[in-house]
Motif scaffolding. Structure first.
Motif, mmCIF file in Angstrom:
data_model
loop_
_atom_site.group_PDB
_atom_site.id
_atom_site.type_symbol
_atom_site.label_atom_id
_atom_site.label_comp_id
_atom_site.label_asym_id
_atom_site.label_seq_id
_atom_site.Cartn_x
_atom_site.Cartn_y
_atom_site.Cartn_z
ATOM 1 N N UNK A 188 0.858 -1.187 0.000
ATOM 2 C CA UNK A 188 0.000 0.000 0.000
ATOM 3 C C UNK A 188 0.894 1.236 0.000
ATOM 4 N N UNK A 189 0.557 2.193 -0.858
ATOM 5 C CA UNK A 189 1.325 3.430 -0.952
ATOM 6 C C UNK A 189 0.435 4.633 -0.672
ATOM 7 N N UNK A 190 0.873 5.499 0.242
ATOM 8 C CA UNK A 190 0.235 6.796 0.433
ATOM 9 C C UNK A 190 0.975 7.747 -0.503
ATOM 10 N N UNK A 191 0.326 8.139 -1.565
ATOM 11 C CA UNK A 191 1.003 8.762 -2.697
ATOM 12 C C UNK A 191 1.675 10.092 -2.355
ATOM 13 N N UNK A 192 0.990 10.961 -1.646
ATOM 14 C CA UNK A 192 1.552 12.290 -1.402
ATOM 15 C C UNK A 192 2.800 12.229 -0.523
ATOM 16 N N UNK A 193 2.818 11.267 0.404
ATOM 17 C CA UNK A 193 3.974 11.154 1.305
ATOM 18 C C UNK A 193 4.993 10.143 0.782
ATOM 19 N N UNK A 194 4.691 9.547 -0.371
ATOM 20 C CA UNK A 194 5.600 8.577 -0.990
ATOM 21 C C UNK A 194 6.007 7.489 0.003
ATOM 22 N N UNK A 195 5.016 6.991 0.735
ATOM 23 C CA UNK A 195 5.266 5.978 1.770
ATOM 24 C C UNK A 195 4.631 4.661 1.342
ATOM 25 N N UNK A 196 5.457 3.624 1.172
ATOM 26 C CA UNK A 196 4.983 2.307 0.754
ATOM 27 C C UNK A 196 5.293 1.282 1.832
ATOM 28 N N UNK A 197 4.275 0.522 2.232
ATOM 29 C CA UNK A 197 4.446 -0.500 3.261
ATOM 30 C C UNK A 197 3.810 -1.812 2.816
ATOM 31 N N UNK A 198 4.380 -2.903 3.298
ATOM 32 C CA UNK A 198 3.854 -4.230 2.995
ATOM 33 C C UNK A 198 2.534 -4.471 3.726
ATOM 34 N N UNK A 199 1.614 -5.140 3.048
ATOM 35 C CA UNK A 199 0.339 -5.508 3.649
ATOM 36 C C UNK A 199 0.424 -6.914 4.247
ATOM 37 N N UNK A 200 -0.288 -7.103 5.329
ATOM 38 C CA UNK A 200 -0.290 -8.407 5.982
ATOM 39 C C UNK A 200 -1.383 -9.291 5.395
ATOM 40 N N UNK A 201 -1.075 -10.580 5.276
ATOM 41 C CA UNK A 201 -2.050 -11.544 4.776
ATOM 42 C C UNK A 201 -2.731 -12.261 5.930
ATOM 43 N N UNK A 202 -4.027 -12.428 5.785
ATOM 44 C CA UNK A 202 -4.795 -13.175 6.777
ATOM 45 C C UNK A 202 -4.438 -14.658 6.678
ATOM 46 N N UNK A 203 -4.172 -15.285 7.813
ATOM 47 C CA UNK A 203 -3.793 -16.697 7.824
ATOM 48 C C UNK A 203 -4.969 -17.626 7.527
#
Length: 237
Positions: A188-203
């Motif tokens: 997921x990326x917050x475009x204006x802050x150029x911040x990209x983080x991995x998303x967690x998968x439900x087990x």
């Protein structure tokens, strides 16, 4: 409850309330851009200006920051108020002339021409994104920087938004939709802050549902078990 009047209509408000929230609850329209019930009033846009008459004396003030008081008379559509609002929306329109929401609000207030220098910006500097990030999320990832016409909303020291947890709260509250969020694959990326983080998968279902960083922060704040966010909300309910 504290009684007072708005445009001659009898209303009541909570002791710690403000005039704008009482007006909106009563169905009385007062334009605003920087107000949100989840954060403290700020009065940045100044579009919610009203005239308050108290003890025979009147004053102009932002309704979002003016506390409920017994016996006051609030005027939302006096000529003085409407003239001031037209000036404020014209200034905002000059700053962000391409925004459709601002254009619509200006037209509704009778402003069709801008007498000020146009700046071609997109952010109206309402501060909602930073306030919800600070007061609700507790991430403190963005802030105002500089002054005057150089004022802008940026991560601390105008660097990378390292404290951003990509929760998307700033995206939701932005009245002019200029922050933006994109999900692609497991990121997921917050475009204006150029911040990209991995998303967690439900087990359980295998679907991604929130950034790891966000879930870990919330888990620590709430002192939840380490495996609490191993499953998504749908699979837990």
């Amino acid at each position: 409850m504290i009684p007072f009047t708005i445009d001659g209509q009898s209303v009541e408000g909570k002791e710690d309330g403000n005039v704008l929230e009482v007006a909106l609850d009563a169905g009385i329209e007062i334009p605003n851009l920087c107000y949100h019930e989840s954060v403290k009033p700020y009065g940045a846009c100044r579009l919610c200006l009203v005239e308050v008459v108290r003890n025979g004396r009147s004053r102009m003030t932002t309704s979002c920051t003016y506390p409920v008081q017994k016996g006051i008379e609030v005027l939302t559509r006096s000529e003085k108020v409407l003239r001031a609002r037209r000036m404020m929306i014209e200034l905002i329109l000059a700053m962000c002339p391409g925004d459709t929401l601002i254009q619509t609000m200006a037209e509704e207030m009778g402003v069709t021409e801008v007498r000020f220098k146009k700046e071609e910006k997109d952010c109206i500097l309402c501060g909602l994104c930073a306030r919800v990030c600070d007061e609700v999320v507790g991430a403190h990832a963005i802030q105002f920087a500089s002054r005057g016409d150089r004022r802008e909303m940026v991560p601390p020291f105008a660097g990378e938004a390292m404290n951003c947890i990509a929760c998307g709260a700033c995206v939701v509250v932005c009245p002019v939709n200029v922050i933006g969020m994109k999900e692609q694959g497991d990121e997921r990326t917050i475009l204006r802050w150029n911040r990209t983080l991995k998303l967690k998968k439900c087990k359980v279902c295998g679907n991604t549902f929130a950034p790891w960083f966000q879930l870990e922060k919330f888990r620590e704040q709430a002192k939840l078990p380490k495996d609490f966010y191993d499953t998504c909300y749908t699979c837990r309910s």
